[in-house]
Scaffold this active site. Sequence first.
Site, PDB file in Angstrom:
ATOM      1  N   LYS A 108       0.817  -1.216   0.000  1.00  0.00           N
ATOM      2  CA  LYS A 108       0.000   0.000   0.000  1.00  0.00           C
ATOM      3  C   LYS A 108       0.854   1.271   0.000  1.00  0.00           C
ATOM      4  O   LYS A 108       0.389   2.332  -0.403  1.00  0.00           O
ATOM      5  CB  LYS A 108      -0.968  -0.022   1.172  1.00  0.00           C
ATOM      6  CG  LYS A 108      -2.016  -1.102   0.976  1.00  0.00           C
ATOM      7  CD  LYS A 108      -3.107  -1.072   2.001  1.00  0.00           C
ATOM      8  CE  LYS A 108      -4.212  -2.064   1.667  1.00  0.00           C
ATOM      9  NZ  LYS A 108      -3.820  -3.476   1.862  1.00  0.00           N
TER      10      LYS A 108
HETATM   11  C1  LIG Z   1      -4.478  -4.520   1.373  1.00  0.00           C
HETATM   12  C2  LIG Z   1      -3.717  -5.755   1.249  1.00  0.00           C
HETATM   13  C3  LIG Z   1      -4.094  -6.765   0.359  1.00  0.00           C
HETATM   14  C4  LIG Z   1      -5.355  -6.681  -0.470  1.00  0.00           C
HETATM   15  O1  LIG Z   1      -5.313  -5.657  -1.433  1.00  0.00           O
HETATM   16  P1  LIG Z   1      -6.658  -5.143  -2.125  1.00  0.00           P
HETATM   17  O2  LIG Z   1      -6.259  -4.022  -2.984  1.00  0.00           O
HETATM   18  O3  LIG Z   1      -7.572  -4.730  -0.998  1.00  0.00           O
HETATM   19  O4  LIG Z   1      -7.232  -6.304  -2.864  1.00  0.00           O
HETATM   20  C5  LIG Z   1      -3.280  -7.874   0.249  1.00  0.00           C
HETATM   21  N1  LIG Z   1      -2.168  -8.006   0.990  1.00  0.00           N
HETATM   22  C6  LIG Z   1      -1.780  -7.073   1.866  1.00  0.00           C
HETATM   23  C7  LIG Z   1      -0.561  -7.307   2.675  1.00  0.00           C
HETATM   24  C8  LIG Z   1      -2.523  -5.908   2.017  1.00  0.00           C
HETATM   25  O5  LIG Z   1      -2.124  -4.977   2.883  1.00  0.00           O
END
Ligand SMILES: *Cc1c(COP(=O)(O)O)cnc(C)c1O
Length: 468
Positions: free
Chosen positions: A112
Amino acid sequence: MKYISTRGLAPLAGFEEVLLTGLAPDGGLYVPRSWPKLTADDIAALRTRPYAEVAARIIAQFTGDAFNAAQLLEIARAVYGRFDHADVAPLIKAGAEDWILELFHGPTLAFKDFAMQFLGRLFDAVLERRGERLTIIAATSGDTGAAAIDALKACAHVDIVVLHPEGRVTDVQRRMMTCVDAANVQNIAVAGSFDDCQASVKELFADHGFVSKVRLGGVNSINWARIAAQTVYYFTAAVAISEAGEGVSFVVPTGNFGDVFSGYVAKKMGLNIDRLVVATNANDILHRAMTSGEYAPADVEPTISPSMDIQVASNFERLLFEVVGRDADVLRAKMSNFKRDGAMRLSAGEREAISADFLSYATSEDETMRELRRHFEATGALIDPHTAVARTAAQALRGAGVLSGKVVSLSTAHPAKFPDAVTQAAGTAPELPPALRDLFDRPESMTKIANDTDAIKQAILAGVKRKD
Ligand SMILES: *Cc1c(COP(=O)(O)O)cnc(C)c1O
């Protein structure tokens, strides 16, 4: 570049507005009016460029006249220069036609950071220009909150409030949010699930009295700028391993359908992606929808990959919009029926359209633990549980003969973010990177609140700069 809402009742919007508001005023999600296209030559030319340059080049396809190329490059260099790996998103070879794309080298150790760090700089630039201030309210199942706080804590024009489900994020995840000492940061622990937190945020955005007091913005994964920033690593990874321009598949651990939708966007822009695999944990609504056609939320089941403990995947609406041929009237009817019935059925035609681009797999808790251990024994390296979900899906689908050729599994978090599960599965404790070694010595700051939107509202109003 203009944006339309999936629900068809919002005026056309420019990038700045889409960036600042997140959700469209008709309750829909913004998407580009038409997909920007790169030629095969444009894409091939990215191969030798540093990550920040590719990012500036790709993101420029979405920003219209809000930012020029030099501004985007400056932002990209500042953002990705903070990552602790020179390649920013390094590819690790894991087998003859298998790669792992490490997306956890940012400041909060999860993918993220790629979008959120970029968003923070875009926000401050736009707000500075406009002489405005923004309050960001985000619900998090763990990683979004930490990424948002780190990205926004230094912003001069933004307050950030993060709601997390009390007791349902790991200690490392919580501390990465609550140990940040900045006046513009407020942490709220809600006695409920992530979906409860997300529902409260939605209610607050729809509350006219509240919105008249604070100017709200969103950084949840529905924000188009996040989707745009996440398309970049699909490009860098594909051009790095695709020698004759052949298609590459990606396996994506999926919660809110944001990351994997970014891959779909990259494909729409012209990148040769074969399949996108939606890899879920036991919260498998997307896998069920794609295999049986029934999109029906169940109760959220806590798992060892908590960032995917989600039932209603907000960004799925963007894909539905595409599979109904971008007919906003049809989509709006679908979404209002979904709201009324609490479930929706995908037609055979819709499922077929989805399966042209996507595969899915739901990984059980046992499989996740087994894969963590297997990977450690085979390679000596630890992976996090979300990555293990993707690796399980990649191997299972290749084994079943439905996935072939070059396959990249996205490694979305550093194993040290999930030390209990990793230690239990692999028998070895993951170590935090040097910048975070003193995390457990830092003081925490958060407010615990009942699962009640009104109480949450009062706490927020007490903590942020108001319009009046
Ligand atoms: C947020 C997250 C996901 C999922 O991503 P999306 O965009 O919500 O599908 C997967 N793995 C980790 C470690 C995350 O922080």
